[in-house]
Design a protein around this motif. Structure first.
Motif, mmCIF file in Angstrom:
data_model
loop_
_atom_site.group_PDB
_atom_site.id
_atom_site.type_symbol
_atom_site.label_atom_id
_atom_site.label_comp_id
_atom_site.label_asym_id
_atom_site.label_seq_id
_atom_site.Cartn_x
_atom_site.Cartn_y
_atom_site.Cartn_z
ATOM 1 N N UNK A 12 0.815 -1.094 0.004
ATOM 2 C CA UNK A 12 0.161 0.112 -0.037
ATOM 3 C C UNK A 12 0.936 1.057 0.032
ATOM 4 N N UNK A 13 1.908 1.502 0.896
ATOM 5 C CA UNK A 13 2.728 2.586 1.143
ATOM 6 C C UNK A 13 3.775 2.826 -0.075
ATOM 7 N N UNK A 14 4.341 1.788 -0.435
ATOM 8 C CA UNK A 14 5.726 1.846 -1.223
ATOM 9 C C UNK A 14 5.058 1.518 -2.866
ATOM 10 N N UNK A 15 4.024 0.616 -2.863
ATOM 11 C CA UNK A 15 3.700 0.343 -4.408
ATOM 12 C C UNK A 15 2.399 0.822 -4.823
ATOM 13 N N UNK A 16 1.622 1.480 -3.817
ATOM 14 C CA UNK A 16 0.273 2.415 -4.092
ATOM 15 C C UNK A 16 -0.645 1.102 -4.538
ATOM 16 N N UNK A 17 -0.730 -0.072 -3.924
ATOM 17 C CA UNK A 17 -1.508 -1.211 -4.136
ATOM 18 C C UNK A 17 -2.282 -1.442 -2.642
ATOM 19 N N UNK A 18 -3.747 -1.041 -2.747
ATOM 20 C CA UNK A 18 -4.433 -0.876 -1.411
ATOM 21 C C UNK A 18 -5.360 -2.115 -1.635
ATOM 22 N N UNK A 19 -4.924 -3.400 -0.753
ATOM 23 C CA UNK A 19 -5.650 -4.566 -0.927
ATOM 24 C C UNK A 19 -7.016 -4.424 -0.115
ATOM 25 N N UNK A 20 -7.410 -3.381 0.555
ATOM 26 C CA UNK A 20 -8.553 -3.232 1.369
ATOM 27 C C UNK A 20 -9.588 -2.378 0.369
ATOM 28 N N UNK A 21 -9.008 -2.125 -1.019
ATOM 29 C CA UNK A 21 -10.062 -1.362 -1.566
ATOM 30 C C UNK A 21 -11.187 -1.947 -1.949
ATOM 31 N N UNK A 22 -12.488 -1.246 -2.034
ATOM 32 C CA UNK A 22 -13.892 -1.727 -2.409
ATOM 33 C C UNK A 22 -13.844 -2.159 -3.667
ATOM 34 N N UNK A 23 -14.878 -2.694 -4.224
ATOM 35 C CA UNK A 23 -15.017 -3.395 -5.618
ATOM 36 C C UNK A 23 -15.234 -2.454 -6.466
ATOM 37 N N UNK A 24 -15.944 -1.254 -6.083
ATOM 38 C CA UNK A 24 -16.020 -0.109 -7.184
ATOM 39 C C UNK A 24 -15.022 0.581 -7.720
ATOM 40 N N UNK A 25 -13.884 0.457 -7.037
ATOM 41 C CA UNK A 25 -12.433 1.174 -7.325
ATOM 42 C C UNK A 25 -11.715 0.295 -8.065
ATOM 43 N N UNK A 26 -12.095 -1.129 -8.111
ATOM 44 C CA UNK A 26 -11.210 -2.254 -8.966
ATOM 45 C C UNK A 26 -12.020 -2.780 -10.207
ATOM 46 N N UNK A 27 -11.343 -2.297 -11.262
ATOM 47 C CA UNK A 27 -12.098 -2.428 -12.649
ATOM 48 C C UNK A 27 -11.179 -3.645 -13.130
#
Length: 441
Positions: free
Chosen positions: A109-124
């Motif tokens: 999340x902090x170093x590579x910008x990938x938030x594994x807790x993002x909701x489904x609306x943000x993930x296409x």
């Protein structure tokens, strides 16, 4: 002195070769490990790509497939369906990895910008990132974090690959290199000991010969000096007639010392490479005739018969230093007359054998014992019979050998049929003035 030098040279050679070997080993080991790390990371990325493709194409996830991938790829797999861990996580993973898992999620999340807790609306589209990290448990890991959109939400995945297996392989490889290097250093040390020993051996032998030469020269010079000093002391109290006799003794011993010093200077010139020869066309048969005529009267006075044998045909000129070759013949003839008894025979001969000229001085004297033949060309060596002969110091054959060597020839001893000694001078027949420029040291 030489023992200390031998040890120092051995240590120096072993140290230098060991440093070079260790340096190359470290370079090779580093290149090998870097290549292995790159290959391991590529394999990890390929496994992740294959697993993500499989997860995208499947609506249900097989527990058996997950176990198979975990075993074959050496992965710890963590899956979350809309933020909730799947039952596979709690069944197959120890709680010791919880901190490492949280660290991996935070790093993604902090170093590579990938938030594994993002909701489904943000993930296409499928998102994933791979990186390496040192876990809170002190171990190194390859990590892959991924978000995979699904019809019912989003599937989060974290893959951990512990590098303990790779590090163990690196450690074994390092131990192997260390063992090989250690064995090689021991072998190099042994080799250095014998190699430096062989290098020092000529120096040790030269030093030994030098000390023997100095001791022999001191002994030879002490005798005439003692006679001269004694004669001078006696002259002070002697009558006029007796003083004149002492004067002749002093002159004789002085001339003897002069000859000895001359011979020593000649050999010193040969040792330091300052000798020179003046090659020019010479008629060898004329050279032998001159030597014969020089010694014919001396031989007759001593009751010996001196003969000469030359080829019947005319000989072509031979390129050599005529004065030096004449010096060799004089030494050999003088040596033969010193050992041949009265009534003996001496033969001076010249012949051509193949592509070499053979000059021989042959006598029928007592000969030279087999055990003494290895020493006759040593400095100050004389047969016991001639120790009382003040005209010889045991340097003539050494000088003759040096002269013949400068002509790229050989001087060696052979037996005379029926008894006696034959000294043979073997000279190459095809020498030119240009060749001699390469002979002189």
């Amino acid at each position: 002195m030489f023992r200390k030098l031998h040890l120092q040279m051995t240590i120096f050679c072993a140290l230098i070769t060991s440093l070079i070997l260790t340096g190359f080993s470290c370079i090779c080991l580093s290149i090998s490990e870097q290549g292995a790390e790159q290959n391991s990371y590529i394999v990890f990325q390929n496994n992740i790509s294959s697993m993500l493709s499989h997860l995208e194409s499947q609506t249900t996830i097989s527990h058996q497939w997950l176990l198979q991938m975990k075993a074959s790829s050496n992965l710890d797999i963590f899956l979350y369906d809309n933020g909730q861990p799947l039952h596979f996580n709690t069944m197959e993973h120890a709680s010791a990895l919880d901190n490492v898992l949280e660290q991996a999620i935070q790093t993604a999340r902090e170093s590579h910008g990938l938030n594994l807790n993002a909701d489904s609306s943000q993930t296409i589209l499928t998102q994933h990132t791979e990186f390496s990290m040192k876990g809170s448990n002190g171990k190194d890991y390859y990590v892959s974090a991924a978000l995979l959109p699904r019809s019912g939400g989003v599937l989060s995945a974290v893959f951990l690959h512990c590098l303990d297996v790779e590090h163990a392989a690196f450690f074994r490889q390092r131990m192997l290199f260390f063992s090989i290097d250690l064995a090689a250093i021991l072998l190099l040390s042994v080799f250095s000991w014998f190699f430096t020993g062989r290098i020092i051996r000529p120096l040790r032998e030269s030093r030994k010969r030098q000390m023997q030469f100095i001791a022999s020269a001191s002994h030879e010079l002490r005798s005439p000096l003692t006679v001269i000093l004694s004669s001078l002391s006696a002259m002070k109290i002697a009558k006029k007639e007796e003083a004149e006799a002492f004067s002749h003794v002093i002159q004789s011993e002085g001339e003897r010392m002069s000859r000895l010093i001359g011979d020593m200077l000649t050999l010193a010139g040969a040792d330091n490479g300052s000798w020179s020869i003046q090659p020019a066309p010479v008629e060898l048969d004329t050279l032998l005739l001159q030597s014969y005529e020089k010694f014919e009267t001396v031989a007759a006075q001593k009751g010996m018969q001196l003969r000469i044998e030359l080829p019947d045909t005319a000989l072509p000129p031979y390129v050599c230093d005529g004065e030096r070759i004449a010096q060799v013949l004089s030494i050999l003839l003088d040596n033969a007359m010193s050992y041949t008894p009265q009534g003996g025979h001496i033969l001076l001969s010249l012949s051509k054998e193949g592509n070499r000229w053979m000059l021989r001085v042959q006598d029928n004297g007592p000969g030279i014992p087999q055990e003494a033949r290895a020493q006759i060309f040593e400095r100050f060596y004389r047969a016991e019979k001639s120790r009382k002969d003040k005209e010889h110091f045991g340097l003539g054959l050494c000088i003759a050998q040096e002269i013949v060597r400068l002509h790229r020839g050989r001087l060696y001893l052979d037996d005379t049929p029926g008894g006696g000694a034959t000294f043979v001078v073997s000279l190459p027949a095809n020498l030119t003035p240009g060749t001699y420029s390469q002979c002189i040291r």
